[in-house]
Scaffold this motif. Structure first.
Motif, PDB file in Angstrom:
ATOM      1  N   SER A  49      34.528  27.185  58.807  1.00 30.00           N
ATOM      2  CA  SER A  49      33.509  28.196  58.520  1.00 30.00           C
ATOM      3  C   SER A  49      32.074  27.801  58.842  1.00 30.00           C
ATOM      4  O   SER A  49      31.194  28.656  58.872  1.00 30.00           O
ATOM      5  N   PRO A  76      33.033  34.599  48.131  1.00 27.72           N
ATOM      6  CA  PRO A  76      32.402  35.891  48.424  1.00 27.72           C
ATOM      7  C   PRO A  76      31.224  36.142  47.494  1.00 27.72           C
ATOM      8  O   PRO A  76      31.011  35.402  46.521  1.00 27.72           O
ATOM      9  N   TRP A  87      31.383  32.063  54.436  1.00 26.96           N
ATOM     10  CA  TRP A  87      32.036  33.360  54.265  1.00 26.96           C
ATOM     11  C   TRP A  87      31.459  34.377  55.252  1.00 26.96           C
ATOM     12  O   TRP A  87      32.200  35.076  55.951  1.00 26.96           O
ATOM     13  N   TYR A  88      30.130  34.434  55.317  1.00 27.35           N
ATOM     14  CA  TYR A  88      29.483  35.374  56.237  1.00 27.35           C
ATOM     15  C   TYR A  88      29.780  35.017  57.698  1.00 27.35           C
ATOM     16  O   TYR A  88      29.994  35.897  58.539  1.00 27.35           O
ATOM     17  N   SER A  90      32.440  33.560  58.899  1.00 19.89           N
ATOM     18  CA  SER A  90      33.834  33.899  59.207  1.00 19.89           C
ATOM     19  C   SER A  90      34.026  35.404  59.323  1.00 19.89           C
ATOM     20  O   SER A  90      34.787  35.879  60.178  1.00 19.89           O
ATOM     21  N   ALA A  91      33.327  36.162  58.490  1.00 20.97           N
ATOM     22  CA  ALA A  91      33.410  37.625  58.577  1.00 20.97           C
ATOM     23  C   ALA A  91      32.874  38.099  59.924  1.00 20.97           C
ATOM     24  O   ALA A  91      33.470  38.975  60.573  1.00 20.97           O
ATOM     25  N   GLU A  94      35.367  37.200  62.767  1.00 24.46           N
ATOM     26  CA  GLU A  94      36.556  38.065  62.798  1.00 24.46           C
ATOM     27  C   GLU A  94      36.228  39.452  63.344  1.00 24.46           C
ATOM     28  O   GLU A  94      37.037  40.038  64.072  1.00 24.46           O
ATOM     29  N   ARG A  95      35.046  39.972  63.013  1.00 26.00           N
ATOM     30  CA  ARG A  95      34.650  41.266  63.582  1.00 26.00           C
ATOM     31  C   ARG A  95      34.552  41.186  65.098  1.00 26.00           C
ATOM     32  O   ARG A  95      35.035  42.066  65.825  1.00 26.00           O
ATOM     33  N   VAL A 388      30.208  41.345  51.767  1.00 26.21           N
ATOM     34  CA  VAL A 388      30.753  41.496  53.118  1.00 26.21           C
ATOM     35  C   VAL A 388      32.219  41.101  53.079  1.00 26.21           C
ATOM     36  O   VAL A 388      32.573  40.044  52.531  1.00 26.21           O
ATOM     37  N   ASP A 389      33.078  41.940  53.654  1.00 26.99           N
ATOM     38  CA  ASP A 389      34.506  41.649  53.686  1.00 26.99           C
ATOM     39  C   ASP A 389      34.881  40.860  54.929  1.00 26.99           C
ATOM     40  O   ASP A 389      34.306  41.064  56.008  1.00 26.99           O
ATOM     41  N   ILE A 390      35.841  39.973  54.794  1.00 29.83           N
ATOM     42  CA  ILE A 390      36.450  39.307  55.931  1.00 29.83           C
ATOM     43  C   ILE A 390      37.663  40.129  56.345  1.00 29.83           C
ATOM     44  O   ILE A 390      38.569  40.365  55.545  1.00 29.83           O
ATOM     45  N   LYS A 391      37.669  40.580  57.581  1.00 29.50           N
ATOM     46  CA  LYS A 391      38.610  41.590  58.042  1.00 29.50           C
ATOM     47  C   LYS A 391      40.071  41.212  57.827  1.00 29.50           C
ATOM     48  O   LYS A 391      40.868  41.979  57.296  1.00 29.50           O
TER      49      LYS A 391
END
Length: 394
Positions: A49, A76, A87-88, A90-91, A94-95, A388-391
């Motif tokens: 990450s 999160p 976390w941010y 990695s999100a 993935e996007r 923010v979600d991780i997809k």
């Protein structure tokens, strides 16, 4: 909420989602501007990450078109508390991967545990079949052994005798003398247990036993050696003892993997600003001086540039590694002319000369960039949702 940096020593306790996303996009843009890489296909990054682990995942995905799995321990957002930078990051990754049709999954948890190893293996079986590259880039101060249950804590100390030298408060620019007392035998043992090669070996053994490690698979872990001025607290200190164990693990793993055409390496990387390196006395001052010298000589590389060179010139080329399975992409840092100039400046650096002789501004900028701050194009006065979600979070 308005998200601003809040620091406590070498830690920033907040992170900015858009700033982190922008940092990830910049790394992706750099990789996509380079010559396309040949291989790998399916990649597992343990410790994915931030820092070299994040850059490895970006390089594999956007340089080689690889599918990637990232394992990391990040949190999160919760209420008024932001998520961690990892976390941010990695999100955002993935996007971007989904936009380009690349498969990616993220697993959050304790990489040292059998539970996370098993979860990762099941994911590989279900979605990927096998992985052909395993990057091990875990940086943690503690580890609980999955078999014995003992919890180990690492320390950053010299071995044998106390060590005194210059250090800097990189927030204020104040240069002072610091003295670090030597580690006890038990502190050395515990540091090796946390930062050595045992867990890396466990990952490879369990992946292999489960049949999810492809023939010809490559695995690489990351290390640092550095110049003589940092040797007492790094190469010859507790961390260095752990890295010796890591190198022994590489040799043992290489013997196992060679039966199917695979390899295990330790990549010795350049000194760069990371949350881990910021915690080591003396090192921030050395990096500040090194940055100034390498930028003046047009030799400076950031994390993503180092990882592209690792993949393109070593992991997937005939250049490979030396006889000890070490890959030296710290070669520009350790050039004789670079080190001579760094040591010349080191001798003269004091609080009133640091701005002239070192690049403390660049150090601070890189530090805050780690958490998504001081990033061009981001409005830090804007109201920002920290959630923010991780997809593809597993």
């Amino acid at each position: 909420m308005i998200i601003q940096p809040k620091t406590r020593g070498f830690i920033c306790t907040t992170a900015h989602p858009e700033g982190c996303a922008q940092q990830v996009r910049q790394q992706i843009d750099y990789i996509q501007a380079q010559k396309k890489l040949s291989g790998p296909v399916n990649v597992l990054v343990v410790g994915a990450s931030t820092g070299y682990g994040l850059a490895s995942r970006i390089t594999a995905a956007f340089g080689a078109g690889a599918n990637t799995i990232g394992v990391f321990f990040d949190k999160p957002a919760e209420g008024a508390r932001t998520a961690s930078a990892g976390w941010y990051n990695s999100a955002a990754l993935e996007r971007a991967a989904e936009e380009q049709g690349l498969k990616s999954h993220s697993i959050v948890g304790d990489a040292f545990s059998d539970e996370i190893k098993s979860k990762t293996i099941e994911l590989i079986k279900a979605e990927y079949g096998q992985v052909d590259l395993v990057v091990y880039s875990v940086a943690s101060p503690r580890r609980t052994h999955p078999v014995t249950g003992e919890t180990f804590s690492s320390v950053i100390k010299p071995v044998g005798e106390a060590y005194s030298n210059k250090t800097v408060n990189f927030h204020t620019g104040e240069v002072t003398q610091t003295t670090i007392e030597p580690a006890t035998d038990d502190e050395v043992r515990q540091t090796i247990a946390v930062m050595g090669g045992e867990d890396w070996g466990m990952w490879i053994d369990q992946l292999s036993a489960a049949g999810v490690l492809a023939d010809g698979a490559i695995t690489v872990a990351y290390s640092y050696i550095g110049p003589e001025v940092t040797h007492p607290i790094y190469k010859e200190g507790t961390i260095g003892q752990a890295k010796i164990d890591l190198e022994k693990t590489a040799i043992a793993l290489n013997e196992k993997l060679q039966a199917s055409g695979g390899h295990a390496y330790v990549s010795v990387n350049k000194a760069l600003v990371t949350q881990s390196s910021s915690a080591i006395p003396v090192v921030p001052l050395y990096i500040s001086a090194l940055y100034r010298v390498m930028k003046d000589k047009d030799l400076h590389e950031n994390t993503i540039e180092q990882m592209y060179r690792l993949f393109s010139e070593h992991l997937y080329s005939e250049k490979g590694a030396d006889e000890g399975h070490l890959i030296r992409i710290d070669d520009w840092e350790m050039r004789e002319d670079v080190q001579e100039e760094v040591m010349k400046r080191w001798a003269a650096i004091e609080t009133d000369t640091i701005d002239e002789l070192a690049d403390l501004v660049g150090y601070r900028e890189d530090f805050f960039n780690l958490f998504g701050f001081q990033t061009a194009g981001v409005d830090y006065e804007a109201d920002t949702d920290p959630a923010v979600d991780i997809k593809h979070l597993v």
